[in-house]
Design a protein around this motif. Structure first.
Motif, PDB file in Angstrom:
ATOM      1  N   ILE A  62      12.813   6.222   9.564  1.00  0.00           N
ATOM      2  CA  ILE A  62      11.515   6.871   9.431  1.00  0.00           C
ATOM      3  C   ILE A  62      10.490   5.793   9.121  1.00  0.00           C
ATOM      4  CG2 ILE A  62      10.124   8.509   8.132  1.00  0.00           C
ATOM      5  CD1 ILE A  62      12.695  10.035   7.526  1.00  0.00           C
ATOM      6  N   ILE A  63       9.468   5.697   9.935  1.00  0.00           N
ATOM      7  CA  ILE A  63       8.380   4.733   9.723  1.00  0.00           C
ATOM      8  C   ILE A  63       7.152   5.517   9.286  1.00  0.00           C
ATOM      9  CG2 ILE A  63       6.955   2.939  10.755  1.00  0.00           C
ATOM     10  CD1 ILE A  63       9.162   2.465  12.809  1.00  0.00           C
ATOM     11  N   LYS A  64       6.737   5.327   8.057  1.00  0.00           N
ATOM     12  CA  LYS A  64       5.580   6.029   7.515  1.00  0.00           C
ATOM     13  C   LYS A  64       4.347   5.146   7.648  1.00  0.00           C
ATOM     14  CE  LYS A  64       3.681   8.068   3.272  1.00  0.00           C
ATOM     15  NZ  LYS A  64       3.916   8.306   1.833  1.00  0.00           N
ATOM     16  N   LEU A  65       3.345   5.627   8.375  1.00  0.00           N
ATOM     17  CA  LEU A  65       2.107   4.891   8.571  1.00  0.00           C
ATOM     18  C   LEU A  65       0.977   5.628   7.863  1.00  0.00           C
ATOM     19  CD1 LEU A  65       2.362   3.999  12.380  1.00  0.00           C
ATOM     20  CD2 LEU A  65       3.073   2.626  10.412  1.00  0.00           C
ATOM     21  N   THR A  66       0.252   4.908   7.036  1.00  0.00           N
ATOM     22  CA  THR A  66      -0.882   5.480   6.318  1.00  0.00           C
ATOM     23  C   THR A  66      -2.127   4.698   6.691  1.00  0.00           C
ATOM     24  OG1 THR A  66       0.582   6.049   4.457  1.00  0.00           O
ATOM     25  CG2 THR A  66      -1.809   6.077   4.052  1.00  0.00           C
ATOM     26  N   PRO A  67      -3.018   5.269   7.483  1.00  0.00           N
ATOM     27  CA  PRO A  67      -4.235   4.547   7.884  1.00  0.00           C
ATOM     28  C   PRO A  67      -5.086   4.170   6.674  1.00  0.00           C
ATOM     29  CG  PRO A  67      -3.897   6.471   9.268  1.00  0.00           C
ATOM     30  CD  PRO A  67      -2.930   6.596   8.131  1.00  0.00           C
ATOM     31  N   THR A  68      -5.640   2.959   6.717  1.00  0.00           N
ATOM     32  CA  THR A  68      -6.548   2.475   5.683  1.00  0.00           C
ATOM     33  C   THR A  68      -7.836   2.002   6.349  1.00  0.00           C
ATOM     34  OG1 THR A  68      -5.683   0.213   5.797  1.00  0.00           O
ATOM     35  CG2 THR A  68      -4.587   1.732   4.273  1.00  0.00           C
ATOM     36  N   ALA A  69      -8.767   1.538   5.538  1.00  0.00           N
ATOM     37  CA  ALA A  69     -10.055   1.105   6.081  1.00  0.00           C
ATOM     38  C   ALA A  69      -9.906  -0.106   6.997  1.00  0.00           C
ATOM     39  CB  ALA A  69     -11.015   0.775   4.936  1.00  0.00           C
ATOM     40  N   TYR A  70      -8.893  -0.937   6.745  1.00  0.00           N
ATOM     41  CA  TYR A  70      -8.762  -2.172   7.511  1.00  0.00           C
ATOM     42  C   TYR A  70      -7.421  -2.294   8.223  1.00  0.00           C
ATOM     43  CZ  TYR A  70     -12.768  -3.337   4.629  1.00  0.00           C
ATOM     44  OH  TYR A  70     -13.992  -3.312   4.007  1.00  0.00           O
ATOM     45  N   GLY A  71      -6.821  -1.179   8.538  1.00  0.00           N
ATOM     46  CA  GLY A  71      -5.543  -1.259   9.247  1.00  0.00           C
ATOM     47  C   GLY A  71      -4.649  -0.085   8.930  1.00  0.00           C
ATOM     48  N   CYS A  72      -3.393  -0.410   8.559  1.00  0.00           N
ATOM     49  CA  CYS A  72      -2.426   0.659   8.365  1.00  0.00           C
ATOM     50  C   CYS A  72      -1.339   0.181   7.410  1.00  0.00           C
ATOM     51  CB  CYS A  72      -1.812   1.008   9.724  1.00  0.00           C
ATOM     52  SG  CYS A  72      -0.991   2.589   9.768  1.00  0.00           S
TER      53      CYS A  72
END
Length: 298
Positions: free
Chosen positions: A262-272
Motif C-alpha cells: 500500500i502506497i499512501k500519498l498525501t499531497p502537500t504544498a510542494y509535492g507529495c
C-alpha cells in the motif's frame, strides 16, 4: 405458472431507504424483493443520458431552459452521490423472511446486529466476514477487471469500479510474458524498449493513451479525500507520477510498483508525502528496469 415483475423505480440510494422498502414488501404474501444496482463511470454515457433527459418534452423540466434543466439534473446526481451507499453482498442475508411484519427500524437494527456479529467473529467460517471493517479509506476504487474487484471484496466501504482504471491494453500481447513477447515479436519488443511511453501495442494502448484516459479519474481524485485505489501496475505508475510531479515521461513506465504494497500519498504544498505498508507475502518482482544505452544499441 405465471408471475409478474414490478420494478419500484426510485432513487433507493441508501440502506435505510432500502430497509423501509424491504419491510413493506415483507408484509405481502408471495412477494420477493430484488435490488439491482448498476454503476456507470463512463462520462460519455452520463453526458448522453443528461442530454436525452433534458432535451425531450419531459414534464420534470417544464418551463426551464435547456441550461437550467441540465444544471438541475447535475445537481440531482450530486445530491445522490452525497448520500449514496452501495449494495453489500450480504446486506439482506439473515434478514427476517416475508410476512413477519417487521418495522423499518427493526429491520435496520437486525442488519446492524449482523454486521456487529461479523466484526466480532471475523473467522473464515463466518459467512459475513466480508463485512468486517478495515480502517484504510472511506471510498475504494477498483478497475472493472475481476482481479481488483476480488481484492476489494473484504472492504466494507463504498466501492466504485472505473473502466478507466483497467490495466493497459496489451493488444495481441495480452497474457504474454516479456520473454514470450521478445521471442514472438522481436521488432516490437525492441521498439518498445526504445520508447516505452509512446509505444502502442498492436491492437492495444501506449502509456500515453493510458495517461489520457486517466484524466477524469485524476480530476475526481483531486476533489476527493481518503480514496483507496486498487489497481494495476501501469495504472498506478501513471497516478504515482502525476501526484509526485517529478518524473519525466520517459521514466514513467519504469517506476517500480511493488506487489502487495500500500502506497499512501498525501499531497502537500510542494509535492507529495509518501508512506509505504508492505504485506508479509512472498512474491517475485515483476519489475523490468529501464534498458541502458548499451542494451538499446546492441
Amino acid at each position: 405458472m405465471s408471475h409478474q415483475e414490478v420494478p419500484p423505480d426510485a432513487r433507493n440510494t441508501n440502506r435505510a431507504r432500502r430497509a423501509r422498502i424491504a419491510a413493506r414488501i415483507s408484509q405481502e404474501p408471495g412477494f420477493k424483493l430484488v435490488f439491482l444496482e448498476t454503476i456507470c463511470e463512463d462520462l460519455a454515457i452520463i453526458e448522453a443520458n443528461i442530454t436525452l433527459k433534458t432535451s425531450v418534452d419531459d414534464p420534470d423540466y417544464s418551463g426551464l431552459s435547456r441550461e437550467e434543466a441540465v444544471e438541475d439534473y447535475i445537481q440531482g446526481i450530486r445530491q445522490c452521490e452525497a448520500v449514496y451507499e452501495t449494495m453489500e453482498p450480504f446486506e439482506w442475508e439473515g434478514m427476517p423472511e416475508e410476512n413477519e411484519g417487521i418495522s423499518p427500524e427493526a429491520l435496520e437494527e437486525t442488519r446492524l446486529r449482523l454486521l456487529n456479529a461479523a466484526a466480532q467473529n471475523p473467522g473464515q467460517n463466518n459467512p459475513r466476514s466480508a463485512l468486517v471493517t478495515t480502517e484504510m479509506a472511506k471510498n475504494v476504487w477498483t478497475s472493472a477487471l475481476r482481479r481488483t474487484i476480488h481484492t476489494a471484496r473484504h472492504l466494507r466501504y463504498r466501492k466504485m469500479a472505473w473502466k478507466a482504471l483497467d490495466e493497459i491494453d496489451a493488444g495481441v500481447c495480452d497474457g504474454m510474458t516479456y520473454k514470450e513477447i521478445e521471442e514472438a515479436f522481436p521488432g516490437d519488443f525492441a521498439q518498445r524498449d526504445r520508447d516505452k511511453f509512446n509505444y502502442r501495442y498492436s491492437g492495444g494502448e501506449s502509456y500515453r493513451d493510458v495517461v489520457a484516459r486517466l484524466e477524469p479519474v485524476i480530476l475526481q481524485l483531486e476533489r476527493e479525500k481518503n480514496i483507496l485505489v486498487i489497481g494495476h501496475q501501469a495504472i498506478l505508475r501513471c497516478l504515482y507520477a502525476y501526484f509526485h510531479g517529478s518524473f519525466e515521461q520517459d521514466d514513467l513506465p519504469y517506476i517500480p510498483i511493488p506487489l502487495h504494497t500500500i502506497i499512501k500519498l498525501t499531497p502537500t504544498a510542494y509535492g507529495c508525502e509518501e508512506e509505504r505498508y508492505t504485506a508479509p507475502i512472498e512474491a517475485s518482482s515483476t519489475h523490468r528496469p529501464k534498458p541502458s544505452l548499451e542494451e538499446e544499441s546492441s
